[in-house]
Scaffold this motif. Structure first.
Motif, PDB file in Angstrom:
ATOM      1  N   LYS A  99     -26.967  52.931 -43.551  1.00 40.06           N
ATOM      2  CA  LYS A  99     -28.163  53.077 -42.658  1.00 40.06           C
ATOM      3  C   LYS A  99     -28.787  54.225 -43.440  1.00 40.06           C
ATOM      4  O   LYS A  99     -28.338  55.470 -43.589  1.00 40.06           O
TER       5      LYS A  99
ATOM      6  N   LYS B 264     -33.000  55.696 -43.047  1.00 45.11           N
ATOM      7  CA  LYS B 264     -34.248  55.603 -42.345  1.00 45.11           C
ATOM      8  C   LYS B 264     -34.155  54.153 -41.329  1.00 45.11           C
ATOM      9  O   LYS B 264     -34.868  53.548 -41.477  1.00 45.11           O
ATOM     10  N   ARG B 265     -33.104  54.137 -40.665  1.00 47.66           N
ATOM     11  CA  ARG B 265     -32.929  53.114 -39.737  1.00 47.66           C
ATOM     12  C   ARG B 265     -32.924  51.687 -40.385  1.00 47.66           C
ATOM     13  O   ARG B 265     -33.077  50.662 -39.569  1.00 47.66           O
ATOM     14  N   ARG B 266     -32.547  51.728 -41.842  1.00 42.83           N
ATOM     15  CA  ARG B 266     -32.725  50.387 -42.254  1.00 42.83           C
ATOM     16  C   ARG B 266     -31.257  50.034 -42.791  1.00 42.83           C
ATOM     17  O   ARG B 266     -30.636  51.051 -43.356  1.00 42.83           O
ATOM     18  N   ASN B 267     -30.626  48.905 -42.657  1.00 47.89           N
ATOM     19  CA  ASN B 267     -29.383  48.643 -43.564  1.00 47.89           C
ATOM     20  C   ASN B 267     -29.651  48.706 -44.760  1.00 47.89           C
ATOM     21  O   ASN B 267     -30.791  47.883 -45.442  1.00 47.89           O
ATOM     22  N   VAL B 268     -28.811  49.340 -45.878  1.00 46.35           N
ATOM     23  CA  VAL B 268     -28.724  49.156 -47.094  1.00 46.35           C
ATOM     24  C   VAL B 268     -27.579  49.011 -47.757  1.00 46.35           C
ATOM     25  O   VAL B 268     -26.473  49.446 -47.154  1.00 46.35           O
TER      26      VAL B 268
ATOM     27  N   THR C 142     -31.905  46.108 -49.425  1.00 48.41           N
ATOM     28  CA  THR C 142     -32.386  46.667 -48.016  1.00 48.41           C
ATOM     29  C   THR C 142     -32.833  45.761 -46.987  1.00 48.41           C
ATOM     30  O   THR C 142     -32.823  44.492 -47.440  1.00 48.41           O
ATOM     31  N   ASP C 143     -33.065  46.093 -45.893  1.00 47.20           N
ATOM     32  CA  ASP C 143     -33.306  45.115 -44.852  1.00 47.20           C
ATOM     33  C   ASP C 143     -32.485  43.863 -44.702  1.00 47.20           C
ATOM     34  O   ASP C 143     -32.956  42.705 -44.697  1.00 47.20           O
TER      35      ASP C 143
ATOM     36  N   GLU D 179     -30.242  41.007 -43.317  1.00 47.15           N
ATOM     37  CA  GLU D 179     -30.334  40.348 -42.085  1.00 47.15           C
ATOM     38  C   GLU D 179     -28.927  40.131 -41.548  1.00 47.15           C
ATOM     39  O   GLU D 179     -28.226  39.577 -42.476  1.00 47.15           O
TER      40      GLU D 179
ATOM     41  N   GLN E  96     -29.957  58.730 -49.324  1.00 47.70           N
ATOM     42  CA  GLN E  96     -30.175  59.548 -48.130  1.00 47.70           C
ATOM     43  C   GLN E  96     -31.259  60.666 -48.370  1.00 47.70           C
ATOM     44  O   GLN E  96     -32.054  60.878 -47.613  1.00 47.70           O
TER      45      GLN E  96
ATOM     46  N   LYS F 131     -40.137  50.596 -51.862  1.00 48.74           N
ATOM     47  CA  LYS F 131     -39.423  49.345 -51.649  1.00 48.74           C
ATOM     48  C   LYS F 131     -39.181  48.459 -52.945  1.00 48.74           C
ATOM     49  O   LYS F 131     -38.035  48.125 -53.151  1.00 48.74           O
TER      50      LYS F 131
END
Length: 119
Positions: free
Chosen positions: A21, A23-27, A42-43, A45, A106, A114
């Motif tokens: 994670k 910045k609170r995003r799945n990578v 990133t992001d 789902e 990180q 992005k």
């Protein structure tokens, strides 16, 4: 091929992955075991995890297209690689490299854009 690339041929077709994670995003880091070429997605789902191997293959395919490989070349790469199997990573050196990439991502996370590509 292995003599030309100076690596074991099988590693050319191996990709290590690591989910973290930032910045609170799945990578997801997708790292080639032979040359450490890295793709960061990133992001992700949650529904994509049900089709993990297909999803990763599509990502690699898309990056190869962006790099200018023809569909024939990409098809041959995947044909030579054989069926997809999920195994452990390729040792401490590989894991250490992935961990270093995660720490750097990180650290620079606030500055990463992005759609940008980084060395």
């Amino acid at each position: 091929m292995s003599r030309l690339l100076k690596v074991r041929a099988s590693l050319v077709f191996c990709w290590d992955t690591h989910l973290t994670k930032i910045k609170r995003r799945n990578v997801v880091f997708i790292v080639n075991a032979s040359n450490r070429y890295t793709i960061a997605m990133t992001d992700i789902e949650p529904r994509n995890w049900n089709y993990y191997t297909m999803y990763i293959s599509r990502v690699i395919h898309g990056v190869m297209q962006e790099m200018g490989y023809s569909e024939d070349q990409i098809g041959l790469y995947f044909k030579m690689s054989g069926d997809t199997t999920v195994t452990k990573t390729h040792g401490r050196k590989s894991v250490g490299g992935i961990n270093r990439m995660v720490m750097n991502a990180q650290y620079f996370g606030k500055k990463l854009e992005k759609e940008a590509k980084y060395q």
